[in-house]
Write a protein that holds these residues in place. Sequence first.
Motif, PDB file in Angstrom:
ATOM      1  N   HIS A 166       8.418 -19.072   2.171  1.00 62.51           N
ATOM      2  CA  HIS A 166       7.783 -20.128   1.381  1.00 62.51           C
ATOM      3  C   HIS A 166       6.263 -19.984   1.480  1.00 62.51           C
ATOM      4  O   HIS A 166       5.747 -19.676   2.553  1.00 62.51           O
ATOM      5  N   HIS A 201       6.641 -29.859  -1.671  1.00 57.80           N
ATOM      6  CA  HIS A 201       6.330 -28.561  -2.268  1.00 57.80           C
ATOM      7  C   HIS A 201       5.708 -28.750  -3.659  1.00 57.80           C
ATOM      8  O   HIS A 201       5.791 -29.822  -4.233  1.00 57.80           O
ATOM      9  N   HIS A 251       6.071 -33.368   3.907  1.00 58.61           N
ATOM     10  CA  HIS A 251       5.480 -32.345   3.045  1.00 58.61           C
ATOM     11  C   HIS A 251       6.236 -32.277   1.720  1.00 58.61           C
ATOM     12  O   HIS A 251       7.457 -32.347   1.706  1.00 58.61           O
ATOM     13  N   HIS A 256       3.397 -22.210   1.627  1.00 67.00           N
ATOM     14  CA  HIS A 256       3.141 -23.633   1.838  1.00 67.00           C
ATOM     15  C   HIS A 256       1.816 -24.040   1.184  1.00 67.00           C
ATOM     16  O   HIS A 256       0.764 -23.532   1.549  1.00 67.00           O
ATOM     17  N   GLY A 257       1.923 -24.964   0.212  1.00 65.71           N
ATOM     18  CA  GLY A 257       0.726 -25.414  -0.493  1.00 65.71           C
ATOM     19  C   GLY A 257       0.504 -24.668  -1.797  1.00 65.71           C
ATOM     20  O   GLY A 257      -0.425 -24.964  -2.530  1.00 65.71           O
TER      21      GLY A 257
END
Length: 505
Positions: A112, A404, A402, A114-115
């Motif tokens: 992944h 996505h 969080h 992230h961000g």
Amino acid sequence: MPSRRDFLRLTAAGAASLALPTERLAALAGDPLRPFQVPLRIPPVAEPVLRAGGRDLYEMTMREARVEMIPGVRTTIWGFDGRFPGPTFKVKRGREVVVRRINRLKVPTTTHLHGGKVPWKSDGHPSLLIPPGGAYEYVYPNDQEAATLWYHDHLCKKTSRNTYMGLAGMYIIEDEEEESLNLPRGRYDVPLVLQDRDFNKRGELRFRDAVDEILGNVVLVNGRPTPYMKVAARKYRFRILNASHTRGYRLALDNRMPLIQIASDQGLLTAPYPAPDIPLWPAERAEVIVDFSLFPVGTSVVLHDLQDPTDPASARPVMRFDVAREAEDTSSLPPVLRPVERLLPGPGTVRREFVLSQNLDKNRWEINGKPFDAARVDAEPRLGDTEIWTFVNRSSMVHPMHVHLVRFQILERSNAPITPGELGWKDTVRVDPSANSVSIIMRFEGFTGRYMFHCHNLAHEDHSMMGQMLVRPGDDATARAAEPEFAGGYAAGRAGLPFRCDFRS
Ligand code: C2O
Ligand code: CU
Ligand code: CU
């Protein structure tokens, strides 16, 4: 627990058999986990294997390696290109990157970003696995403002293990607006990846799957225990990432000088914020400027973690900076960094509430009373829409939540004011325990498809504290442009995902 004596015995044996130079012997004479024994390492910058057609192709192999983390000891890790942490990406906004990830491990993986605002099939969905011996091409458009992102494993129920073993690295997006600010750059722009780990007597990583928390005795910075760094008497930019599983830090300098925070998860704040300390929960990032010209050459300053801010004795060191030489400094720290458009609720704003709780009977964590199920959709936001999500924490632990695909802003925290360091764009937010709540606001942009939202305490994530959203096309032009991709992804989803990820049994 590996006792100090065990390590002494271990290193004494190692020293005898390897006939190390005297200097090394001296270093090993004490506890190798004593702070400030090893210099900080900077992970190498990833280089593309091909630049063509306006995009850059990278190749990265996930493999086992034996690396030196503790001085004089080899530790088995699973790393991107065999490194802990993986190489740092430095990419330009708007320039597409394809990362071909090759899995040479004995276990499946999925990576992944992230961000990252990326198509869902490149998002590391737990259903899109790279089997051992397989490979997968991740497409990262980098169509987003400069920010410090990171990449890490996202395997269904095994994210903690894979990440613990080393599958994580930093991913920096740069843009012209940020460059024009003349912040410290090059060797004065330093990534700091914080991860706590436990080692056994032989110096191997000791991973223990757990439902509540995965904590280590040793804080690693860029894969080395409590290191030191020789710095010049000038300004530095540090990009600090908390890549730990459960541990939250409250970072501060031991001489009580404020850390000048300039950025959070998704890039620059509006203005520098002199923070007395910076709370940093798993997956959060904070970028700071430290001006070492304020300290005479020969002095040291420690970055430490204030366990209890009212008790200075409770602080534990993270790393030490040794001011070693004078240096020229032509960089600047402008009083204004960038405009951040405040998102405001409107008449069409969709509101959702997510209650976070622990299910003690089933020994797992739940969102709105449900465990994760990749065959279920928990929210269907429309592209172009603005939504407000409220996370209500009905448990006794912090949940760093969080989402996505999107960046968000924090609107409200029930128990505390939002600090200036939290007023910029974020993608992860701490939700405090005991019925406290946090509301965030975000606009869905970029892509339709299936994306996760979850707690980033990886023990919780792996024990079902995750939900799935299906981003649908909206009415605006960006949404229509994204529809072809949506059609494919959506149909595949309806037909059943290729890999079953659920907690029903
Ligand atoms: Cu960094 Cu879904 O996570
Ligand atoms: Cu993410
Ligand atoms: Cu949690």
